[in-house]
Design an enzyme around this catalytic site. Structure first.
Site, PDB file in Angstrom:
ATOM      1  N   GLY A 215       0.818  -1.195   0.000  1.00 33.49           N
ATOM      2  CA  GLY A 215       0.000   0.000   0.000  1.00 33.49           C
ATOM      3  C   GLY A 215       0.855   1.250   0.000  1.00 33.49           C
ATOM      4  O   GLY A 215       2.091   1.205   0.054  1.00 33.49           O
ATOM      5  N   GLY A 217       2.296   4.762   1.594  1.00 35.78           N
ATOM      6  CA  GLY A 217       2.568   5.357   2.897  1.00 35.78           C
ATOM      7  C   GLY A 217       3.985   5.104   3.352  1.00 35.78           C
ATOM      8  O   GLY A 217       4.723   4.283   2.792  1.00 35.78           O
ATOM      9  N   GLY A 218       4.375   5.812   4.410  1.00 42.18           N
ATOM     10  CA  GLY A 218       5.735   5.722   4.909  1.00 42.18           C
ATOM     11  C   GLY A 218       6.101   4.342   5.402  1.00 42.18           C
ATOM     12  O   GLY A 218       7.208   3.859   5.160  1.00 42.18           O
ATOM     13  N   ILE A 219       5.186   3.669   6.099  1.00 44.60           N
ATOM     14  CA  ILE A 219       5.519   2.356   6.653  1.00 44.60           C
ATOM     15  C   ILE A 219       5.636   1.299   5.559  1.00 44.60           C
ATOM     16  O   ILE A 219       6.626   0.550   5.525  1.00 44.60           O
ATOM     17  CB  ILE A 219       4.512   1.944   7.741  1.00 44.60           C
ATOM     18  CG1 ILE A 219       4.544   2.961   8.892  1.00 44.60           C
ATOM     19  CG2 ILE A 219       4.848   0.557   8.275  1.00 44.60           C
ATOM     20  CD1 ILE A 219       3.490   2.737   9.950  1.00 44.60           C
ATOM     21  N   GLU A 238      -2.013  -3.005  -6.099  1.00 43.26           N
ATOM     22  CA  GLU A 238      -2.843  -1.998  -6.751  1.00 43.26           C
ATOM     23  C   GLU A 238      -2.006  -0.836  -7.252  1.00 43.26           C
ATOM     24  O   GLU A 238      -2.234  -0.309  -8.331  1.00 43.26           O
ATOM     25  CB  GLU A 238      -3.951  -1.508  -5.818  1.00 43.26           C
ATOM     26  CG  GLU A 238      -3.472  -0.889  -4.516  1.00 43.26           C
ATOM     27  CD  GLU A 238      -4.635  -0.541  -3.597  1.00 43.26           C
ATOM     28  OE1 GLU A 238      -5.698  -1.178  -3.689  1.00 43.26           O
ATOM     29  OE2 GLU A 238      -4.472   0.376  -2.774  1.00 43.26           O
ATOM     30  N   GLY A 336      -8.211  -0.197  -1.169  1.00 39.13           N
ATOM     31  CA  GLY A 336      -8.049  -1.626  -1.405  1.00 39.13           C
ATOM     32  C   GLY A 336      -7.557  -2.418  -0.220  1.00 39.13           C
ATOM     33  O   GLY A 336      -7.184  -3.586  -0.373  1.00 39.13           O
ATOM     34  N   LYS A 361      -0.151  12.290  17.609  1.00 36.32           N
ATOM     35  CA  LYS A 361      -0.064  13.618  18.246  1.00 36.32           C
ATOM     36  C   LYS A 361       1.062  13.680  19.282  1.00 36.32           C
ATOM     37  O   LYS A 361       0.843  13.927  20.466  1.00 36.32           O
ATOM     38  CB  LYS A 361      -1.407  13.993  18.882  1.00 36.32           C
ATOM     39  CG  LYS A 361      -2.515  14.229  17.847  1.00 36.32           C
ATOM     40  CD  LYS A 361      -3.773  14.787  18.481  1.00 36.32           C
ATOM     41  CE  LYS A 361      -4.819  15.107  17.412  1.00 36.32           C
ATOM     42  NZ  LYS A 361      -6.059  15.670  17.985  1.00 36.32           N
TER      43      LYS A 361
END
Length: 431
Positions: A215, A217-219, A238, A336, A361
């Site tokens: 997917g 994202g950073g991770i 995807e 997805g 946060k």
């Protein structure tokens, strides 16, 4: 009439091409960089000429002038998934949200559950047979092409001509315009120590020969960066991005051990750099397909050893994932994630990973919670989630009781919150 003659007949300025749109129409746009900037700019500039036109899309990347509450009665956005340019409008209520699994959008279109009147899309230059490639955003666009009254292309030489089920013939096109601007480049997300720690836990659980869905994202990108010592990985995903391209370049991704579409990488949209888009051009190792093919859990699950890596924002004691809203406030969309979690669960030897930092946060809030925040949209249900990973470890949930799940999840929460989480679990009779 030859295909070249048809091309010249349908070629026009963007301001003229958008006139195929009628009042009340829904205009479908591909994901991300598949969006056609010249056409959407022209539509934006002429938006007061229209009434009740809807522009529907996953993940718009630019803030076009039509994304404007003052003119929403003329041209209004419908989000299949929010991006930075549309999130505020969704939270304020003047942009509509259409929830759906990514894999099912083509089905909803083909069954007339989602309206489609016009398609605007980026496209590669036409080949000698009269075909264009809609390589950057195949997704639900091919289904929309079949249902639309009119298809309008923005032809740009920087768009790769990719292989796969992503081609449209000049005879299907009502109008086209040409542009030369570089395709929008999207850099890799920021990766810090927390992302690196999570990435290492996941990477250590991925064997040689696995097929990956990664997917955005950073991770997930942190996982990719720690796979350079693996061998013969495959790709069924995807999104194809720079991280996957880098693994191909160093010889880690070969697709040689894939049992489903052996030797081929499969994806439905692209997001990355100019180098990535060049990498995609007529690359025989890569195929771009509609999302009801790439993301269908039954089809994707036919890959043995499918490992799916997706991010979330909050996980409760039962394993429910809130990945698309902050409470009742929309943030992104379903996408997805559930598609590939279910696909990996079906896969022989497969694993699905839900990844998240343990806090938010500035460490003031735990992302592992007793119950999801009031109003949170459940993106992936408790019965589907397998591995949950934070920087403090891995919780494996499938086959576990509610009490075992709770214990495992508290064990990967930030240490500062484990005490209060345990107290909450006791009140809930889970410990």
């Amino acid at each position: 009439m030859s295909v070249k003659e048809q091309y010249q007949q349908k070629r026009m300025a963007a301001v003229d091409a958008i006139r195929v749109v009628r009042n009340g129409d829904t205009v479908v746009i591909p994901t991300g960089v598949g969006e056609p900037p010249a056409l959407l700019t022209a539509l934006s500039e002429a938006r007061r000429d229209f009434r009740s036109v809807h522009v529907a899309q996953i993940l718009p990347l630019r803030k076009y002038a039509y994304i404007d509450p003052e003119t929403a009665e003329h041209v209004r956005h419908t989000a299949y998934f929010f991006g930075g340019s549309t999130r505020a409008g969704g939270q304020e209520g003047w942009i509509d949200y259409l929830p759906s699994y990514f894999s099912e959008l083509p089905t909803l279109i083909s069954r007339n559950l989602i309206p489609v009147d016009v398609v605007f899309s980026m496209a590669s230059p036409m080949d000698e047979h009269g075909f264009f490639s809609l390589s950057l955003g195949v997704d639900y666009t091919m289904a929309a092409v079949e249902k639309a009254r009119a298809v309008v292309l923005e032809v740009n030489a920087n768009v790769p001509f990719a292989n796969g089920d992503c081609h449209i013939h000049i005879s299907q096109v009502a109008a086209l315009t040409e542009s030369e601007d570089p395709i929008l480049e999207v850099g890799l997300p920021k990766i810090g120590p927390v992302q690196e720690a999570i990435g290492k836990y996941v990477a250590d659980m991925i064997p040689d020969g696995a097929t990956l869905q990664i997917g955005y994202g950073g991770i997930p990108d942190a996982v990719v960066m720690q796979l350079t010592d693996k061998r013969d990985l495959g790709i069924h995903t995807e999104m194809v991005g720079d991280g996957i391209m880098a693994l191909v370049e160093v010889g880690v991704v070969t697709n040689r051990r894939k049992n489903y579409h052996h030797g081929k990488m499969l994806a439905t949209f692209a997001l990355g750099s100019k180098k990535l888009y060049q990498f995609m051009n007529r690359n025989p190792a890569l195929e771009m397909h509609p999302v009801d093919f790439t993301n269908d859990p039954f089809l994707a699950g036919q890959n043995d050893n499918l490992h799916a890596i997706n991010a979330t924002m909050q996980v409760d004691f039962m394993g429910q994932c809130g990945s698309e809203s902050l409470g009742f406030t929309p943030y992104s969309g379903t996408g997805g994630q559930s598609d590939f979690v279910r696909a990996a669960n079906r896969s022989k030897g497969g694993k699905s990973f839900i990844v998240l930092p343990s806090t938010a946060k500035n460490d003031s809030l735990s992302r592992i919670v007793p119950t999801l925040s009031l109003g949170t949209h459940v993106s992936t249900g408790k019965n589907d989630v397998n591995y949950v990973v934070t920087e403090f470890g891995v919780a494996q949930l499938r086959g576990k009781t509610a009490k075992q799940r709770c214990e495992a999840l508290i064990g990967i929460a930030h240490p500062d919150f484990r005490g209060e989480l345990r107290e909450a679990a006791k009140k809930m009779k889970l410990l």
